[in-house]
Design a protein around this motif. Structure first.
Motif, PDB file in Angstrom:
ATOM      1  N   MET A   1      -7.140  11.350  -3.371  1.00  0.00           N
ATOM      2  CA  MET A   1      -7.716  11.292  -1.976  1.00  0.00           C
ATOM      3  C   MET A   1      -7.492  10.266  -1.281  1.00  0.00           C
ATOM      4  SD  MET A   1     -11.012  13.487  -2.075  1.00  0.00           S
ATOM      5  CE  MET A   1     -11.118  14.883  -3.147  1.00  0.00           C
ATOM      6  N   SER A   2      -6.340   9.424  -1.718  1.00  0.00           N
ATOM      7  CA  SER A   2      -5.962   7.848  -1.177  1.00  0.00           C
ATOM      8  C   SER A   2      -5.659   8.259   0.487  1.00  0.00           C
ATOM      9  CB  SER A   2      -4.643   7.281  -1.842  1.00  0.00           C
ATOM     10  OG  SER A   2      -3.669   8.299  -1.929  1.00  0.00           O
ATOM     11  N   SER A   3      -5.011   9.112   0.876  1.00  0.00           N
ATOM     12  CA  SER A   3      -4.637   9.243   2.121  1.00  0.00           C
ATOM     13  C   SER A   3      -5.838   9.125   3.239  1.00  0.00           C
ATOM     14  CB  SER A   3      -3.853  10.391   2.376  1.00  0.00           C
ATOM     15  OG  SER A   3      -4.740  11.482   2.530  1.00  0.00           O
ATOM     16  N   ALA A   4      -6.894   9.560   2.719  1.00  0.00           N
ATOM     17  CA  ALA A   4      -8.018   9.512   3.804  1.00  0.00           C
ATOM     18  C   ALA A   4      -8.419   8.127   4.091  1.00  0.00           C
ATOM     19  CB  ALA A   4      -9.283  10.283   3.309  1.00  0.00           C
ATOM     20  N   HIS A   5      -8.357   7.349   3.244  1.00  0.00           N
ATOM     21  CA  HIS A   5      -8.835   5.854   3.679  1.00  0.00           C
ATOM     22  C   HIS A   5      -7.556   5.042   4.174  1.00  0.00           C
ATOM     23  CE1 HIS A   5     -11.942   6.833   1.067  1.00  0.00           C
ATOM     24  NE2 HIS A   5     -11.291   7.253   0.101  1.00  0.00           N
ATOM     25  N   GLU A   6      -6.595   5.672   4.498  1.00  0.00           N
ATOM     26  CA  GLU A   6      -5.583   4.732   5.273  1.00  0.00           C
ATOM     27  C   GLU A   6      -5.771   4.952   6.731  1.00  0.00           C
ATOM     28  OE1 GLU A   6      -2.064   6.417   3.658  1.00  0.00           O
ATOM     29  OE2 GLU A   6      -2.488   5.687   1.741  1.00  0.00           O
ATOM     30  N   THR A   7      -5.481   3.956   7.476  1.00  0.00           N
ATOM     31  CA  THR A   7      -5.800   4.087   8.911  1.00  0.00           C
ATOM     32  C   THR A   7      -4.270   4.699   9.486  1.00  0.00           C
ATOM     33  OG1 THR A   7      -4.902   2.041   9.505  1.00  0.00           O
ATOM     34  CG2 THR A   7      -7.302   2.136   9.069  1.00  0.00           C
ATOM     35  N   GLU A   8      -4.667   5.428  10.617  1.00  0.00           N
ATOM     36  CA  GLU A   8      -3.430   6.352  11.133  1.00  0.00           C
ATOM     37  C   GLU A   8      -2.077   5.109  11.511  1.00  0.00           C
ATOM     38  OE1 GLU A   8      -3.233   9.772  11.454  1.00  0.00           O
ATOM     39  OE2 GLU A   8      -4.879   9.929  10.529  1.00  0.00           O
ATOM     40  N   THR A   9      -2.616   4.012  11.557  1.00  0.00           N
ATOM     41  CA  THR A   9      -1.501   3.097  12.274  1.00  0.00           C
ATOM     42  C   THR A   9      -0.515   2.749  11.091  1.00  0.00           C
ATOM     43  OG1 THR A   9      -3.248   1.271  11.826  1.00  0.00           O
ATOM     44  CG2 THR A   9      -2.861   2.064  14.214  1.00  0.00           C
ATOM     45  N   ASP A  10      -1.051   2.918   9.789  1.00  0.00           N
ATOM     46  CA  ASP A  10       0.040   2.569   8.717  1.00  0.00           C
ATOM     47  C   ASP A  10       1.142   3.459   8.637  1.00  0.00           C
ATOM     48  OD1 ASP A  10      -1.891   0.718   7.442  1.00  0.00           O
ATOM     49  OD2 ASP A  10      -2.562   2.300   5.963  1.00  0.00           O
ATOM     50  N   VAL A  11       2.232   2.734   8.384  1.00  0.00           N
ATOM     51  CA  VAL A  11       3.516   3.593   8.461  1.00  0.00           C
ATOM     52  C   VAL A  11       3.635   4.752   7.092  1.00  0.00           C
ATOM     53  CG1 VAL A  11       6.043   3.674   8.615  1.00  0.00           C
ATOM     54  CG2 VAL A  11       4.396   1.783   9.489  1.00  0.00           C
ATOM     55  N   TRP A  12       4.217   5.827   7.315  1.00  0.00           N
ATOM     56  CA  TRP A  12       4.009   6.569   6.028  1.00  0.00           C
ATOM     57  C   TRP A  12       5.396   6.538   5.649  1.00  0.00           C
ATOM     58  CZ3 TRP A  12       0.702   9.457   3.431  1.00  0.00           C
ATOM     59  CH2 TRP A  12       1.138  10.308   2.314  1.00  0.00           C
ATOM     60  N   THR A  13       5.589   6.471   4.169  1.00  0.00           N
ATOM     61  CA  THR A  13       6.842   6.444   3.588  1.00  0.00           C
ATOM     62  C   THR A  13       6.966   7.644   2.534  1.00  0.00           C
ATOM     63  OG1 THR A  13       6.431   4.930   1.899  1.00  0.00           O
ATOM     64  CG2 THR A  13       6.890   3.814   4.274  1.00  0.00           C
ATOM     65  N   THR A  14       8.102   7.939   2.192  1.00  0.00           N
ATOM     66  CA  THR A  14       8.239   8.816   0.955  1.00  0.00           C
ATOM     67  C   THR A  14       7.607   8.084  -0.151  1.00  0.00           C
ATOM     68  OG1 THR A  14      10.539   7.679   0.584  1.00  0.00           O
ATOM     69  CG2 THR A  14      10.175   9.793   1.786  1.00  0.00           C
ATOM     70  N   ASP A  16       4.588   6.953   0.008  1.00  0.00           N
ATOM     71  CA  ASP A  16       3.204   7.374  -0.042  1.00  0.00           C
ATOM     72  C   ASP A  16       3.145   8.620  -0.533  1.00  0.00           C
ATOM     73  OD1 ASP A  16       2.096   4.784   0.969  1.00  0.00           O
ATOM     74  OD2 ASP A  16       3.400   5.495   2.971  1.00  0.00           O
ATOM     75  N   ALA A  17       4.187   9.610  -0.305  1.00  0.00           N
ATOM     76  CA  ALA A  17       4.063  11.052  -0.570  1.00  0.00           C
ATOM     77  C   ALA A  17       4.178  10.995  -2.141  1.00  0.00           C
ATOM     78  CB  ALA A  17       5.136  11.703  -0.015  1.00  0.00           C
ATOM     79  N   LYS A  18       4.892  10.335  -2.604  1.00  0.00           N
ATOM     80  CA  LYS A  18       5.119  10.317  -4.132  1.00  0.00           C
ATOM     81  C   LYS A  18       3.754   9.888  -4.843  1.00  0.00           C
ATOM     82  CE  LYS A  18       8.956   8.445  -6.182  1.00  0.00           C
ATOM     83  NZ  LYS A  18      10.264   7.752  -6.114  1.00  0.00           N
ATOM     84  N   SER A  19       3.197   8.993  -4.295  1.00  0.00           N
ATOM     85  CA  SER A  19       1.944   8.701  -5.073  1.00  0.00           C
ATOM     86  C   SER A  19       0.600   9.707  -4.551  1.00  0.00           C
ATOM     87  CB  SER A  19       1.345   7.296  -4.785  1.00  0.00           C
ATOM     88  OG  SER A  19       0.820   7.058  -3.514  1.00  0.00           O
ATOM     89  N   LEU A  20       0.832  10.292  -3.223  1.00  0.00           N
ATOM     90  CA  LEU A  20      -0.250  11.046  -2.929  1.00  0.00           C
ATOM     91  C   LEU A  20      -0.188  12.387  -3.753  1.00  0.00           C
ATOM     92  CD1 LEU A  20      -2.461  12.214  -0.974  1.00  0.00           C
ATOM     93  CD2 LEU A  20      -0.392  13.062   0.353  1.00  0.00           C
ATOM     94  N   TYR A  21       1.055  13.029  -3.962  1.00  0.00           N
ATOM     95  CA  TYR A  21       1.220  14.046  -4.945  1.00  0.00           C
ATOM     96  C   TYR A  21       1.588  13.759  -6.355  1.00  0.00           C
ATOM     97  CZ  TYR A  21       1.567  16.324  -0.174  1.00  0.00           C
ATOM     98  OH  TYR A  21       1.271  16.650   1.128  1.00  0.00           O
TER      99      TYR A  21
END
Ligand SMILES: *Cc1c(COP(=O)(O)O)cnc(C)c1O
Length: 647
Positions: A1-14, A16-21
């Motif tokens: 559920m980590s993505s929910a706590h990030e703010t939209e202004t953070d840059v999304w990188t791969t 982040d995807a690796k850790s989210l999934y």
């Protein structure tokens, strides 16, 4: 559920995807994300090339196949077979064990000929054999097995034909071991062997008191469906003696169930079984093999825990613990070290296949655009608007309760006939709009500040992504047992996923869905996915489906087997791989034939109806013939949706 706590202004990188999934956790060096956001597979881990799964899908589509698509990475099978055999060989060398390892692949975990042949090919140098558990499997096993040094282990309940077929293997000089699941089978085996004038190799399955754990634990323990008690083992020995086959008792077998998440249970079972072996050896039984069965688990959720979808040990640790504990008891009891057999299925094949499905639409609860609010409003609407204007972090819990109360009130009024459809529509739209706002506020708070009963909100707000597949055909253990599988979009991983979602399939069954997902703690109710955009297909991969899932499927709603491609690595190819084989999924007429609808009969009956309609002047003859041709052609279509044109 980590993505929910990030703010939209953070840059999304791969990353982040690796850790989210949690790709590194369950991916085990086989799965990764490329810088351009594609999910990749490295079938030989760091020793071979990486393939973007999206590229394989595109290549398959070019060859005329569509999703749902099952992709088998055959080199991955090689890698798993080598890893298991080498783990045992290393453990044997380390502890100066005097027996050898003779693994067998239980073909019930994936009987597809190409899979079994690939595994046997990979296992040639290790004399890796097969395990069969039914009559059809013994026929298949006998044909694919060629190495006289490797074993064919026959489990399961048997009749004369089963035993006779296995003993044909003995006549051919193969090491076929018939495992007696119950006492009467020992009599049957000795009788048929005498008739055929061949010396059988017999194994006995012992019923251990050690029980497995997790979802398949009833395979062991006192109430197990299989196995002999201590008294029955002694009786079996007498039967073999009386038949003049006292040297046929070659193997002691146990199996405490599949997916054993806790290594302690495996150790305990091994020690218990080795005790039987030692005592039997001391009685003069020259048993050569201990067979530890299956149970070597897969870390589906990457949590490395004793949760049912995980495991708290590695393949190396598994091998070391088995070898060490067998040696320990044999040395203590002063009996020779046996050869070790294991029947690991899941651990060999789970990683090698990926199911790719296309999500082609979503069922959203929230409105696409805010609605116009009129001045003269119904009381319910005014109350909702009040809540909407006044939600804040501190009153989140209170607002949620008010919101639920208004929803309930609206429902009651509607049931009594006091609410018009336009007001009801507005209540619904506002409800979801406010709920979504609340969810946004909740996700900006620290987890401990969020009221407990708001947890349900996230689940309720989740969109449902409609995916072109059948859970009953391709993900049976999820439906039947709640087994979890990693599910990840295979592309766009360089984009932040926006929607919390669940997946629904295209069967007409409300159970045809996936609403439980892997997490490090327990399970998650939703999966973050990307918005489906216009004309671009959106592909989701379901991973670690090579064990049981892709072979056990049923044809609920008559959705048949899916299209399949077999991928091999090849350094001479520009892409690093080639598609060796494609297997077309079932066509409509094929699944109909399985339920007794004969193809010619179908066409004949519809033709009679068309002829009738022509006679009654409902149709012109040319139109009638064209419709009949459409029907006939349509029968050759695949069972899943053809999503060729943009939505
Ligand atoms: C199913 C089965 C296996 C395979 O178990 P995995 O946990 O998939 O390795 C092995 N042996 C027997 C007797 C089985 O029934």
């Amino acid at each position: 559920m980590s993505s929910a706590h990030e703010t939209e202004t953070d840059v999304w990188t791969t990353e982040d995807a690796k850790s989210l999934y949690m790709i590194d956790r369950w991916g085990r060096g086989y799965f990764d994300v490329s810088p351009d956001g594609n999910l990749t597979v490295a079938p030989l881990q760091e020793r071979g090339s990486k393939i973007a799964i999206r590229d394989v899908v595109d290549a398959a589509i070019e060859q005329g196949l569509r999703t749902p698509l099952l992709i088998r990475f055959q080199d991955l099978l090689h890698h798993r077979v080598r890893a298991l055999n080498e783990a045992f060989n290393r453990a044997i060398a380390e502890s100066k064990f005097r027996g050898t390892y003779r693994g067998v692949f239980p073909i019930k975990v994936n009987q597809l000929r190409e899979v079994v042949e690939e595994i046997l090919d990979a296992g040639k140098t290790y004399h890796y054999g097969v395990e069969v558990g039914s009559k059809p499997e013994v026929f298949a096993g006998l044909s694919v097995h060629t190495d006289p040094e490797s074993l064919i282990v026959c489990n399961g309940y048997k009749d004369d034909n089963f035993i006779r077929t296995a003993l044909i293997g003995r006549k051919l000089g193969k090491k076929v071991i018939l495992i007696a699941e119950k006492l009467s089978e020992v009599r049957m085996i000795t009788r048929v062997a005498k008739e055929m004038n061949v010396e059988p190799m017999i194994g006995l399955r012992v019923r251990l008191l050690t029980e497995g754990a997790g979802k398949w634990k009833t395979s062991g323990g006192e109430n197990a469906k299989f196995g002999l008690s201590t008294a029955e083992i002694l009786a079996a020995i007498r039967i073999m003696d009386e038949a003049g086959m006292s040297s046929s008792f070659k193997l002691l077998h146990f199996h405490i169930g599949s997916q054993v998440p806790d290594i302690l249970i495996i150790k305990r079972a091994v020690r218990e079984a080795t005790r039987y072996y030692a005592k039997l050896r001391k009685m003069g039984q020259r048993i050569e093999y201990i067979d530890v069965g299956g149970g070597l688990a897969i870390d589906y959720d990457g949590s490395r825990s004793t949760f049912h979808s995980s495991m708290n040990y590695s393949v190396e640790e598994y091998a070391r613990d088995i070898v060490h504990n067998i040696a320990d008891i044999c040395d203590e009891e002063r009996v020779p070290h046996p050869n070790i057999v294991s029947e690991s299925g899941r651990a060999i094949v789970a990683h090698h296949s990926v199911l790719v499905v296309q999500a082609f639409g979503s069922i959203e609860k929230t409105p696409m655009s805010p609605i116009d609010i009129q001045t003269e409003e119904h009381k319910l609407i005014q109350n909702l608007l009040y809540i909407k204007d006044n939600i804040s972090g501190p009153n989140l819990g209170e607002s949620w309760h008010d919101l639920l109360q208004i929803k309930e009130e609206a429902q009651k009024m509607f049931e009594l006939g006091l609410l018009n459809l336009d007001v009801k529509a507005r209540v619904e739209i506002l409800f979801w709009e406010i709920a979504e706002n609340m969810q946004k506020i909740a996700s900006s708070l620290e987890p401990e500040e969020v009221p407990d009963d708001l947890g349900e909100l996230r689940k309720q707000l989740a969109d449902q992504y409609i995916c072109n597949f059948s859970v009953f055909q391709s993900l049976l253990d999820h439906w039947a047992l709640g087994a979890l599988f990693p599910i990840v979009p295979i592309h766009r991983l360089n984009e932040r996923p926006a929607a919390d979602s669940t997946l629904v399939d295209i069967t007409c069954d409300s159970d045809g869905k996936v609403s439980k997902f892997i997490d490090l703690n327990d399970v998650k109710d939703t999966l973050p996915l990307h918005p489906i955009s216009g004309d671009q297909p959106y592909y989701v991969g379901i991973f670690l489906t090579g064990a049981y899932q892709d072979i056990m499927g049923d044809i609920h709603n008559l959705f048949g087997r899916v299209n399949e491609v077999h991928v091999f690595l090849d350094e001479d190819e520009e892409s690093g791989y080639y598609i060796e084989e494609t297997i077309a999924g079932n066509k409509i007429h094929e699944v109909l034939a399985l339920t007794q609808y004969d193809n010619r009969d179908l066409v004949g009956k519809v033709k009679a109806q068309v002829d009738g309609a022509i006679k009654q002047d409902l149709l012109k003859p040319t139109e009638g013939m064209r419709l009949l041709a459409d029907y006939e052609r349509g029968l050759k279509d695949q069972t899943y949706l053809s999503l060729t044109s943009a939505p």
